[in-house]
Design an enzyme around this catalytic site. Structure first.
Site, PDB file in Angstrom:
ATOM      1  CG  ASP A  46      -2.080   4.874   3.580  1.00  0.00           C
ATOM      2  OD1 ASP A  46      -1.994   5.152   2.366  1.00  0.00           O
ATOM      3  OD2 ASP A  46      -3.026   5.262   4.298  1.00  0.00           O
ATOM      4  CG  HIS A  80      -5.772   2.518   5.822  1.00  0.00           C
ATOM      5  ND1 HIS A  80      -7.151   2.462   5.866  1.00  0.00           N
ATOM      6  CD2 HIS A  80      -5.448   3.201   4.701  1.00  0.00           C
ATOM      7  CE1 HIS A  80      -7.626   3.103   4.815  1.00  0.00           C
ATOM      8  NE2 HIS A  80      -6.632   3.548   4.088  1.00  0.00           N
ATOM      9  CG  HIS A  85      -1.934   1.063   1.261  1.00  0.00           C
ATOM     10  ND1 HIS A  85      -3.133   0.926   1.922  1.00  0.00           N
ATOM     11  CD2 HIS A  85      -1.956   2.305   0.715  1.00  0.00           C
ATOM     12  CE1 HIS A  85      -3.844   2.035   1.774  1.00  0.00           C
ATOM     13  NE2 HIS A  85      -3.135   2.890   1.063  1.00  0.00           N
TER      14      HIS A  85
HETATM   15 ZN   LIG Z   1      -3.699   4.874   1.015  1.00  0.00          ZN
HETATM   16 ZN   LIG Z   2      -6.861   4.897   2.506  1.00  0.00          ZN
END
Ligand SMILES: [Zn+2]
Ligand SMILES: [Zn+2]
Length: 449
Positions: A305, A232, A61
């Protein structure tokens, strides 16, 4: 150039095997893994005494911002940041400009990735333009090489549309990666809704905005038989829902970010925009639940992320700043400090969640060590103490909440296809053949941060 990595502790997360061994790399591939390999002539030698040698990390991610927002990051800088952090493969989210919702954009990413520092696997949009109205051409995107589908940044609000997307995605065995957030509940929020948001006078994002969508998506995955991956995860309630769904056989996997394990909403009290991300940092109770979920396998993977934003975009008041922080260059150090050195996870388990498991979810190579496979490897100094200095990042962006934090554990060498892409052990340029000069060096003492 052929390479021998000697005297390290070799970890294969895919089989959970950890042993003292040497690894010989020939023509970019792992050739032999065993104890006491004699270096042949012309073989470069790395002494990995005291180090862990493992498959390169896989980040499922990241936001590489390319095409369209290359002032924040591009495929070159983002993959350079990746190898600095020990990653040899990343999967990039489709919220670019244009979004990855058409095979030509998948092709663009793949073509740029050929010159990148690590491997790049594109994730395509679930809906055209990621606006949640119409499905993307899923068959064509799968054919072009997309490894998953996501409208990350937002959820697919229309449950009927998501249900159809899940049915199509199943035909190609692509996971649907959902950013779970009910915008009707979270709208206008900038941090976790709790006692700190009240104290600070900031609009909250309630935990239920995430959990409501997690619950809905689990039901849809159960009914369609599709593979759902929850991005997440940030709340105890989401953990409970996913744990229960796994027990009844729903095909769900989940990830957590290092920052959601290392920090709580208390960190927002300094009003630093570098602690503003979505989902937001949650309460200590949520963090505890996610640590437990990592241990019992409810949460499968750790993903960064990585969300770069330019300094001028983040240097505004908290309310106005964009969500997101960078993570590629700090993930391993944060995970090692928070999970491994604290005794929550063994090195093997931590590495599984950062390589073998995400590779399996995305059905891409990685996470194992077998002769004949591409030598995508990381050498980790598990005891290296270092202080996060954003000015030294390879990423174009600096938006980290870990500035100035001292972490323990660092990727010191990263190899992709047998080629050294990151090297902090031999920065002095000493590089011998055969029984190389490096064998006499005291590993770990020679590097100045
Ligand atoms: Zn993301
Ligand atoms: Zn997201």
């Amino acid at each position: 150039m052929d390479l021998l990595i000697r005297n390290g502790t070799v970890i294969d997360p895919s089989t959970r095997v950890e042993r003292r061994a040497d690894i010989l790399i020939i023509d970019g591939k792992v050739a032999v893994i065993e104890e006491g390999i004699a270096p042949g002539s012309g073989v470069d030698v790395i002494d990995a005494t005291g180090m862990l040698v493992a498959p390169g990390l896989v980040d499922m991610h990241v936001h590489l911002r390319d095409p369209g927002q290359t002032h924040k990051e591009d495929i070159t800088s983002g993959t350079l940041a990746a190898v600095r952090g020990g990653f040899t493969a990343v999967a990039c989210m489709p919220n670019t400009a244009p979004p990855i919702d058409h095979p030509t954009v998948v092709e663009y990413v793949k073509s740029r990735a050929r010159a990148a520092s690590c491997r790049v696997f594109p994730i395509a949009a679930i809906t055209k333009g990621q606006v949640g109205k119409e499905l993307s051409p899923i068959a064509a995107l799968a054919g072009a090489g997309a490894v998953a589908l996501s409208d990350d940044g937002v959820s697919v609000a229309d449950a009927g549309l998501l249900r159809r997307a899940m049915s199509y995605a199943s035909m190609f065995d692509l996971p649907i990666i959902e950013h779970c957030e009910d915008l009707a509940i979270s709208a206008g929020g900038v941090m976790h809704e709790g006692s700190w948001s009240t104290v600070l006078g900031l609009r909250g994002i309630p935990a239920v905005s995430e959990e409501a969508i997690v619950a809905r998506d689990l039901l849809l995955a159960e009914e369609t038989g599709a593979r759902l991956h929850v991005a997440h995860v940030s709340t105890a309630g989401s953990v409970r829902l996913i744990r229960e769904a796994k027990r009844r056989g729903v095909r769900v996997t989940a990830e957590v970010t290092p920052h959601h394990l290392a920090l709580t909403d208390e960190a927002v009290q300094g009003f630093d925009a570098n602690v503003k991300m979505n989902p937001p940092l949650r309460s200590a109770t949520d963090v505890e639940a996610m640590c437990e979920a990592l241990i019992d396998g409810t949460i499968d993977a750790i993903a960064t992320d990585h969300a770069p934003h330019a300094p001028e975009e983040k240097s505004v008041e908290f309310d106005a700043a964009p969500f997101g922080i960078v993570g590629l260059e700090t993930a391993l150090g944060v995970a090692w400090t928070v999970l491994v050195h604290s005794g929550l996870l063994s090195p093997v388990e931590a590495l599984r969640k950062m390589s073998a498991v995400p590779a399996t979810i995305l059905n891409i190579p990685g996470g194992g060590l077998r002769p004949g496979e591409s030598a995508d490897l990381v050498v980790i100094d598990p005891e290296r103490r270092w202080t996060v200095d954003p000015a030294s990042f390879a990423s174009k962006s600096r938006n980290t909440p870990f500035q100035g934090r001292t972490l323990t554990g660092k990727a010191v060498i990263t190899l992709v296809g047998g080629v050294i892409k990151h090297d902090e052990l031999t920065d002095d340029g000493v590089r011998g053949s055969g029984l190389g000069v490096r064998e006499t060096m005291q590993v770990g003492d020679t590097v100045v941060e």
